[in-house]
Enzyme design. Structure first.
Site, mmCIF file in Angstrom:
data_model
loop_
_atom_site.group_PDB
_atom_site.id
_atom_site.type_symbol
_atom_site.label_atom_id
_atom_site.label_comp_id
_atom_site.label_asym_id
_atom_site.label_seq_id
_atom_site.Cartn_x
_atom_site.Cartn_y
_atom_site.Cartn_z
ATOM 1 N N ARG A 166 0.818 -1.220 0.000
ATOM 2 C CA ARG A 166 0.000 0.000 0.000
ATOM 3 C C ARG A 166 0.852 1.270 0.000
ATOM 4 N NH1 ARG A 166 -2.187 -3.658 -1.094
ATOM 5 N NH2 ARG A 166 -4.124 -4.601 -0.344
ATOM 6 N N SER A 243 -11.205 0.583 3.759
ATOM 7 C CA SER A 243 -10.455 0.279 4.980
ATOM 8 C C SER A 243 -9.689 1.520 5.426
ATOM 9 C CB SER A 243 -9.482 -0.874 4.738
ATOM 10 O OG SER A 243 -10.185 -2.058 4.424
ATOM 11 N N GLU A 342 -4.753 4.315 6.010
ATOM 12 C CA GLU A 342 -4.564 4.000 4.595
ATOM 13 C C GLU A 342 -4.835 5.200 3.704
ATOM 14 O OE1 GLU A 342 -6.324 0.823 1.354
ATOM 15 O OE2 GLU A 342 -5.763 0.115 3.342
#
Length: 350
Positions: A166, A243, A342
């Site tokens: 990520r 998320s 995130e």
């Protein structure tokens, strides 16, 4: 500022940004420049008014502060998608799921596990978007970047991007703007390897095996809908950035410590730098169940997926940040593990 300077890009004054984000929070921009072509996007980035502008595309992975003074925003809305010899080229503003559908329509496999992810194609390399065992680093061939420091644009390779879990070199860069992305896909029409157990079981395939990519897409969308991870205007569980926290990677020693402290198994997966834990499991086992803190809260965890912080219809950014901070701090207190956001936070911090 003239239309010629911006190659015809539309300019609007005093525009609320909340409707342009999936979380539906944010400030009012003093000026919004909408670039519907790559030519307009480059012109806006080169113009004096655009040099310090905030770049906004699909708005699906960003949390904008409630108030940001004298804000200029460039909205990335170039959306052309082309296919040639197994290469899919998508302009940065192309809807990501449209890219997936286009690839499948041309018999190309490799992107189907990433079906249903909201946002734009240009955002995918920034944080190496991934889901269900796949990530865009698996298929990206090259990325066209505009350098705001030099005014140049160039194609770069995956090696230049330094992809990780990520993340990429772009995630914490203010000067590089994605213009286009190319993906090299499977011309034989095979899906990506099905590494995610839940997805493999849904398709009755051994982990690591492959399946018809259209069937994989259908299964992924069904799984995502069950977790409130496919945008649906009436469903407040989808008013989110997906998320909110990444799955933390911890040392083997920390994993063993955690396993000894709790009853039952701790969901975990091998990672290059240690052991990856399931952030959603940590959140729930720290006392933050689905729907926390309750029906009357303006921001609450999704009733379907405890890792999603949602806007129930009238939340502010301050409400969202306060809830995310409570969850992060609670996980740290309970397990000694720090969760990392995130989405990109702009003008606000945890």
């Amino acid at each position: 500022m003239t239309g010629q300077e911006l190659a015809g890009a539309e300019v609007e004054a005093d525009v609320a940004l909340a409707p342009l984000t999936t979380l539906r929070v944010g400030p009012v921009a003093r000026r919004l420049i909408t670039a519907t072509s790559t030519e307009q996007l480059v012109a806006a980035l080169r113009a004096p008014v655009g040099r310090d502008a905030l770049i906004l595309a699909g708005g699906s992975n960003v949390v904008l502060a409630d108030d940001m003074a004298d804000l200029t925003v460039i909205r990335v809305a170039n959306s052309e998608i082309t296919v040639h010899d197994g290469i899919v080229r998508a302009e940065a503003g192309a809807n990501w799921d449209d890219v997936v559908v286009t690839a499948l329509a041309h018999g190309l496999g490799g992107l189907e596990c990433l079906s249903g992810i909201p946002g734009s194609a240009g955002a995918t390399p920034v944080q190496n978007v991934g889901a269900y065992g796949s990530e865009v680093a698996d298929t990206i061939r090259r990325v066209r970047l505009f350098d705001r420091r030099t005014g140049r644009d160039d194609w770069v390779t995956p090696q230049d991007m330094a992809f990780g879990y990520r993340t990429s070199v772009l995630k914490h860069s203010d000067h590089a703007v994605v213009l286009e992305v190319e993906f090299a896909l499977d011309v034989g029409g095979r899906s990506a390897p099905l590494r995610y157990g839940e997805l493999a079981r849904a398709l009755d395939v051994e982990p690591g095996g492959r399946a018809d990519p259209v069937a994989v897409r259908d299964a992924v969308l069904a799984l995502r809908r069950g977790k409130g991870m496919v945008l649906d205007e009436p469903d407040r569980d989808t008013w989110s950035v997906g998320s909110f926290f990444t799955n933390p990677v911890v040392t083997t020693a920390d994993h063993e410590r955690l396993a000894a402290e709790v009853d039952g198994p701790v969901p975990s997966y091998p990672a290059p730098d240690g052991v990856k834990l399931a952030a959603g499991w940590l959140v729930e086992h720290a006392g933050f169940g689905k729907g926390y803190p309750g029906d009357d809260a303006p921001a609450r965890l999704s009733t379907k997926h405890a890792l999603a912080v949602t806007n129930r219809g009238h939340a502010t950014t301050a409400d969202v940040i306060a809830l995310a901070r409570t969850v992060r701090d609670g996980v740290r207190t309970t397990f000694g593990i720090e969760l990392t956001p995130e989405p990109t936070l702009v003008g606000c911090t945890l």
